[in-house]
Design an enzyme around this catalytic site. Structure first.
Site, PDB file in Angstrom:
ATOM      1  N   LYS A  53      65.770  21.135  -0.691  1.00  0.00           N
ATOM      2  CA  LYS A  53      64.531  21.605  -1.009  1.00  0.00           C
ATOM      3  C   LYS A  53      64.905  23.267  -1.868  1.00  0.00           C
ATOM      4  O   LYS A  53      64.647  23.712  -2.688  1.00  0.00           O
ATOM      5  CB  LYS A  53      63.523  22.459  -0.120  1.00  0.00           C
ATOM      6  CG  LYS A  53      62.740  21.327   0.191  1.00  0.00           C
ATOM      7  CD  LYS A  53      61.873  20.999   1.680  1.00  0.00           C
ATOM      8  CE  LYS A  53      61.625  20.077   1.874  1.00  0.00           C
ATOM      9  NZ  LYS A  53      60.714  19.857   3.186  1.00  0.00           N
ATOM     10  N   GLN A  97      59.651  23.323   9.274  1.00  0.00           N
ATOM     11  CA  GLN A  97      60.144  21.550   8.492  1.00  0.00           C
ATOM     12  C   GLN A  97      59.770  21.552  10.166  1.00  0.00           C
ATOM     13  O   GLN A  97      60.328  21.394  11.120  1.00  0.00           O
ATOM     14  CB  GLN A  97      61.745  22.460   7.743  1.00  0.00           C
ATOM     15  CG  GLN A  97      62.336  20.466   7.999  1.00  0.00           C
ATOM     16  CD  GLN A  97      61.982  19.542   6.485  1.00  0.00           C
ATOM     17  OE1 GLN A  97      61.615  20.183   5.684  1.00  0.00           O
ATOM     18  NE2 GLN A  97      62.380  18.118   6.312  1.00  0.00           N
ATOM     19  N   ASP A 120      53.080  23.218   1.847  1.00  0.00           N
ATOM     20  CA  ASP A 120      53.027  21.740   2.348  1.00  0.00           C
ATOM     21  C   ASP A 120      51.732  20.945   2.187  1.00  0.00           C
ATOM     22  O   ASP A 120      51.600  20.277   2.272  1.00  0.00           O
ATOM     23  CB  ASP A 120      53.327  21.576   4.199  1.00  0.00           C
ATOM     24  CG  ASP A 120      54.696  21.326   3.862  1.00  0.00           C
ATOM     25  OD1 ASP A 120      55.208  20.548   3.240  1.00  0.00           O
ATOM     26  OD2 ASP A 120      54.765  21.947   4.997  1.00  0.00           O
TER      27      ASP A 120
HETATM   28  N1  GUN Z   1      58.909  16.471   7.400  1.00  0.00           N
HETATM   29  C1  GUN Z   1      59.346  15.150   6.689  1.00  0.00           C
HETATM   30  N2  GUN Z   1      58.351  15.503   5.655  1.00  0.00           N
HETATM   31  C2  GUN Z   1      58.351  17.032   6.049  1.00  0.00           C
HETATM   32  C3  GUN Z   1      57.134  17.827   4.757  1.00  0.00           C
HETATM   33  O1  GUN Z   1      56.422  17.675   4.049  1.00  0.00           O
HETATM   34  N3  GUN Z   1      56.662  19.217   5.349  1.00  0.00           N
HETATM   35  C4  GUN Z   1      57.959  19.377   6.187  1.00  0.00           C
HETATM   36  N4  GUN Z   1      57.061  20.710   6.759  1.00  0.00           N
HETATM   37  N5  GUN Z   1      58.098  18.979   6.813  1.00  0.00           N
HETATM   38  C5  GUN Z   1      58.780  18.200   6.437  1.00  0.00           C
END
Ligand code: GUN
Length: 286
Positions: A53, A97, A120
């Site tokens: 990311k 995350q 998100d």
């Molecule tokens: N863990 C797995 N996929 C995601 C996501 O799209 N966002 C976040 N914050 N954590 C994740």
């Protein structure tokens, strides 16, 4: 006939090129889009995602910050970090995350993120807006699925979309977004009776269960659009989806590969949401 392959990398690159230009314009206006990612603990998969990311942010000229907290961090310390980011002008998106250690409430964490920076799309306010068709941050993976269908000019209205999986992050919002586009939506899950009899009626089949190669050609209608959100390891340790690709590729009309399908789209839509957040700040300043 072999299915048309939906190339997530190509679509991602196309969208990212457009975003890069927007980032450059925003930066010239004094608002460089910024994303803060909070990583708790040392989960290797989470670390890999977070690194990816950050790299993607930097590649299109965005500001990116990583806040690392230890596995045993107290909940109030994490919530305090989020509050600080909520109040910072150079941060337009906040992502914590998931998953989090068991002693931390995911709900509390998500609800502490300002809905205005919830890139998100997990905050209940933003989920409510999505459900009522208002403009908001859409959850990145389902949003990516929708963008793939649109890029490929695949019609959605009036089609039967079957979603296998009902997670809050993927399955549930994927169904909602397709409903917003006037699909007829069916949700399937682990308690669904005779799963294949339902999935075989799908014009658009979205697999988001997290079980390697679970859906083979017996689950798919001839010519269906098959979207594979799964990210698993097969018996040889290779990345694979929830769909048995080799079995389905000759039956489906369209199919997303794993890797190189939905995966790249998730980060792209995260970048999109962060740029959108920064654009809102600019619009409010003018
Ligand atoms: N863990 C797995 N996929 C995601 C996501 O799209 N966002 C976040 N914050 N954590 C994740």
């Amino acid at each position: 006939m072999q299915a048309t392959i939906i190339d997530g990398k190509e679509i991602s690159n196309h969208i990212r090129a457009g975003l890069e230009q927007k980032v450059s314009k925003l930066t010239a206006e004094g608002i460089q889009p910024g994303l803060a990612v909070i990583l708790v603990g040392n989960n290797q998969a989470s670390r890999t995602y977070v690194t990816s990311k950050q790299k993607s942010c930097k590649a299109i000229g965005m500001h990116s910050e990583l806040i690392e907290l230890p596995e045993d961090v107290e909940e109030h310390v994490l919530l305090n970090e989020i509050e600080k980011l909520n109040n910072r002008d150079n941060i337009h998106g906040i992502l914590v995350q998931l998953p989090l250690p068991a002693h931390i409430s995911e709900t509390k964490v998500i609800e502490t993120i300002s809905p205005n920076k919830d890139v998100d799309g997990f905050h209940p306010v933003n989920i409510g807006k999505m459900m009522t068709g208002q403009d908001t941050f859409l959850p990145c993976t389902p949003f990516g699925v929708l963008e793939m269908l649109k890029y490929m000019d695949i019609p959605i209205a009036g089609k039967h979309a079957v979603i296998v999986g009902r997670s809050n992050i993927v399955g549930k919002p994927a169904g909602q977004l397709l409903l917003n586009e006037n699909a007829t939506v069916t949700y399937c899950h682990s308690k669904t009776a005779d799963l294949a009899s339902v999935t075989k009626t799908a014009d658009i089949l979205v697999a988001a269960v997290g079980r390697a190669k679970m859906l083979n050609a017996d689950y798919v209608k001839e010519g269906a659009v098959v979207i594979d959100v799964g990210m698993n390891r097969d018996e040889n340790g290779r990345l694979c989806g929830d769909v048995d690709y080799n079995d389905v590729v000759d039956k489906a009309g369209y199919i997303t590969p794993v890797p190189g399908g939905v995966g790249p789209m998730t980060i792209t839509m995260l970048l999109y949401n962060t740029v959108k957040s920064a654009q809102k700040v600019l619009a409010n300043r003018k």
